[in-house]
Design an enzyme around this catalytic site. Structure first.
Site, PDB file in Angstrom:
ATOM      1  N   LYS A   1      40.471 -13.950  62.454  1.00 25.29           N
ATOM      2  CA  LYS A   1      39.195 -14.660  62.508  1.00 25.29           C
ATOM      3  C   LYS A   1      38.889 -15.242  61.123  1.00 25.29           C
ATOM      4  CE  LYS A   1      34.811 -14.149  64.849  1.00 25.29           C
ATOM      5  NZ  LYS A   1      34.072 -13.445  65.879  1.00 25.29           N
TER       6      LYS A   1
ATOM      7  N   GLU B   1      26.039  -6.739  79.255  1.00 26.26           N
ATOM      8  CA  GLU B   1      24.577  -6.708  79.399  1.00 26.26           C
ATOM      9  C   GLU B   1      24.150  -5.872  80.604  1.00 26.26           C
ATOM     10  OE1 GLU B   1      26.347  -9.444  78.767  1.00 26.26           O
ATOM     11  OE2 GLU B   1      25.607 -10.130  76.820  1.00 26.26           O
TER      12      GLU B   1
ATOM     13  N   ARG C   1      21.997 -12.277  82.560  1.00 26.05           N
ATOM     14  CA  ARG C   1      23.147 -11.629  83.204  1.00 26.05           C
ATOM     15  C   ARG C   1      22.743 -10.368  83.975  1.00 26.05           C
ATOM     16  NH1 ARG C   1      28.735 -12.673  80.953  1.00 26.05           N
ATOM     17  NH2 ARG C   1      28.713 -14.880  81.409  1.00 26.05           N
TER      18      ARG C   1
END
Ligand code: TPP
Length: 627
Positions: A279, A363, A391
């Site tokens: 990353k 979630e 969600r």
């Protein structure tokens, strides 16, 4: 090299040896533009090689790349004909920070929320096969996004089919923060076990080379125990689920990646390629701190430093208040679905690391997990962005509300969020949750009120509580979280009175209401402001009284107008007062595009100047003028 590339056709004219230089140019452009515009830079830098190779080897846009989340698509945008507009990314009227079909045929789906790519790939592949078409479908998903149940629901269907589709697992060991959970640990074991696996591969070869018995012995060993299977094939989990596993592959080794991708074209069925990337690759500041550079505002390229911000943000107030309360209340537990930093929970982690749970991008699980904690006598606080809470609507209703479990949900980024655009605005939470029976809904108008709302939530155990607050600055100076007064349940606050107009406002719209009242005063009107504060239960006593005392009223909320709290108030007013409501101020029933919050407010005529104008013009044209 980038000056030669205006399209994927130009890219495909290059030789593989040219690609490293092109990669450098892409990185430079991404760093230059994002240092000004802000954006998801670390994720995009990590997939520069992967992006080049996919467009180089596959015949996009006929072959379809389905990006998960879509925050890593900056190189993709530049290579697919949007190089000249790239400087407009995330600016109102400019390119979106996420894939958007309206922008390019290379953007296969509009995305922004995680873990949808595999389901989309499976759906697209089924439709392709039913049509009798023939093209490649690739879902690119990060290891963070693989922590979500939805990704596994997709894999569950894919692995059980003979669908020809490829999942590319972009594994950089990070979600926004370091990745968490058993899946993440498994992937680490796969990577770190690689050498061991290579040795086992050699022994496999030796076993298999034993005449006659070798093959039988090998198959027997593969099938007998998971432990043995696990060391024979890295990524055995995926193999067991019915996908062919390839990897781990170095995602920055262009030649190797190109070779692997080319050879995959000839292999039918569900496949997963495990690509290892770094990353922030190629920009030292981002490599060293990928979490900060995951999503960042403008920054100085040389130092990596961001400009100092004035005041304290809402998330910080929430995190610090909760951390302070947790010091003296061991029942308090903080839960985040992969948004520890964004929701201000770093402060909590410092104080009570054993009572903070990052459950990954999950979630639904976060909400249901909190429900059981609450029913077992704990005080769980779930901190979640409004857009991601979408969600888990059913978990809120089914797992919390019906049983009245006193979970506390702190809904961050409620209302328009700015540059991330329609996938990220928190427009719907009021409309979605205001009618869930038993829920207490609070919308603080400033930092101190958020602190007090959290204090109220911590002390209240009769029912679940939801507190909604926006993105941005909550207070000019850091809020004193060591003090506070819990709010009075179901009580609105009358901030000022005026015989002509009453403005009833929600949360951050209270300050807009105050400024609007000032402007109306300049026009000779007396306007009053009510800070609604509690959206459920509504303080109809105060509302009825104040509406009755003004000739006209409006409501204001940073959320969708239809189905919002304003309409609810109008509906609940006695019929003789209802006609006094000039309008319910909120966002229209449309997806709001990206742009700064101020600009979006102005465009939707929700800034003080526009509101004053709207009020005056409505009053002048009002058919049933009172008095
Ligand atoms: C449903 C949902 N929850 C949370 C987020 C916020 N979010 C954006 S990217 C991200 C991390 C994704 O990690 P990974 O897939 O590994 O991609 P990386 O950024 O590491 O390349 C998160 C949590 C989201 N986009 N969608």
């Amino acid at each position: 090299m980038l000056e030669l590339v205006h399209s994927v056709e130009d890219l495909r004219k290059l030789s593989v040896e040219d690609l490293p230089e092109l990669g450098e140019d892409l990185r430079k452009m991404i760093i230059d533009v994002i240092s000004t515009n802000g954006g998801h830079i670390a994720s995009s830098l990590g997939v520069v090689e992967l992006t080049m190779v996919l467009h180089y080897i596959y015949n996009t846009p006929v072959d379809r790349i389905i990006w998960d989340v879509g925050h890593q698509t900056y190189a993709h945008k530049i290579l697919t004909g949007r190089k000249d507009q790239f400087h407009t990314i995330r600016k109102h009227g400019g390119l979106s920070g996420f894939p958007k079909r309206e922008e390019s045929e290379f953007d296969t789906y509009n995305v922004g929320h995680s873990s949808t790519s595999i389901s989309l790939a499976v759906g697209e592949a089924v439709a392709r096969d039913l049509r009798g078409d023939d093209y490649n479908i690739l879902a690119v998903i990060g290891d963070g996004s693989l922590t979500s149940g939805m990704a596994w629901e997709g894999l569950n269907q894919l692995g059980h089919s003979d669908i020809n589709a490829t999942v590319i697992l972009n594994d950089n060991d990070h979600s926004i923060s370091e990745n968490v959970g058993a899946v993440s640990e498994y992937l680490t074991r796969v990577i770190t076990g690689q050498l061991y696996n290579e040795m086992r591969t050699i022994s496999q070869r030796i076993i298999r080379s034993i005449p006659f018995f070798g093959k039988i012995l090998f198959n027997l060993m593969r099938k007998t125990s998971l432990g043995i299977k696990g060391v024979f094939v890295p990524g055995q989990l995926f193999e067991d689920m019915g996908l062919r596993y390839f990897g781990p592959v170095d995602g920055h080794n262009i030649e190797l990646l190109a070779e692997v991708m080319e050879s995959l074209k000839g292999i039918e069925g569900p496949k997963l390629v495990h690509v290892i990337t770094k990353k922030g690759k190629g920009y030292e500041n981002a490599e060293c701190d990928p979490t900060r550079f995951h999503g960042i505002g403008s920054f100085d390229v040389a130092t990596g430093k961001s400009p100092e911000k004035k005041g304290e943000g809402w998330s910080s107030v929430a995190g610090r208040t909760l951390a302070h309360l947790a010091k003296n209340d061991s029942k308090i537990i903080a839960i985040t679905a992969a948004m520890k930093l964004g929701t201000g929970l770093a402060a909590f982690e410092e104080i009570a690391p054993e009572r903070i749970y990052d459950v990954g991008i999950a979630e639904q699980h976060a909400i249901t997990f909190a429900s059981a904690l609450a029913s077992s006598g704990k005080k769980p606080f779930v901190l979640m962005y409004s857009t991601f809470l979408q969600r888990a609507v059913d978990q809120v209703i089914h797992d919390i509300a019906i049983m009245k479990h006193p979970v506390k949900i702190l809904v961050d980024r409620a209302g328009v969020v700015g540059d991330d655009g329609e996938t990220h605005h928190g427009m719907f939470d009021i409309a979605l949750f205001k009618n869930v029976p038993g829920f207490i809904l609070i919308a603080p108008s400033k930092g101190e009120e958020l602190r007090d709302a959290i204090l109220f939530s911590a002390n209240y155990s009769e029912s679940p509580v939801m507190v909604r607050y926006p993105r941005g600055i909550a207070a000019d100076e850091p809020v004193d979280v060591s003090t506070g007064t819990p709010l009075e349940l179901g009580k609105s606050r009358v901030l000022s009175r005026g015989k002509d107009v009453l403005i009833m406002a929600v949360g951050d719209m209270v300050s807009v209401a105050i400024n609007t009242a000032e402007l109306l005063k300049e026009k000779g009107l007396e306007a009053g402001v009510v800070n609604l504060l509690f959206l459920a239960p509504l303080d109809m006593e105060t509302i009825n009284r104040e509406v009755a005392d003004s000739s006209y009223s409006i409501t204001l909320e940073n959320g969708i107008e239809i189905g919002g709290i304003g309409q609810q108030i109008t509906a609940q007013l006695p019929s003789e007062l209802r006609s006094r409501v000039l309008f319910n101020g909120g966002f229209p029933r449309e997806f709001v595009v990206h742009g700064s919050v101020d600009l979006l407010m102005k465009k939707n005529r929700l800034d003080p100047e526009s509101l004053a104008e709207r009020i005056l013009s409505k009053m002048n044209n009002f058919p049933e003028k009172e008095e």
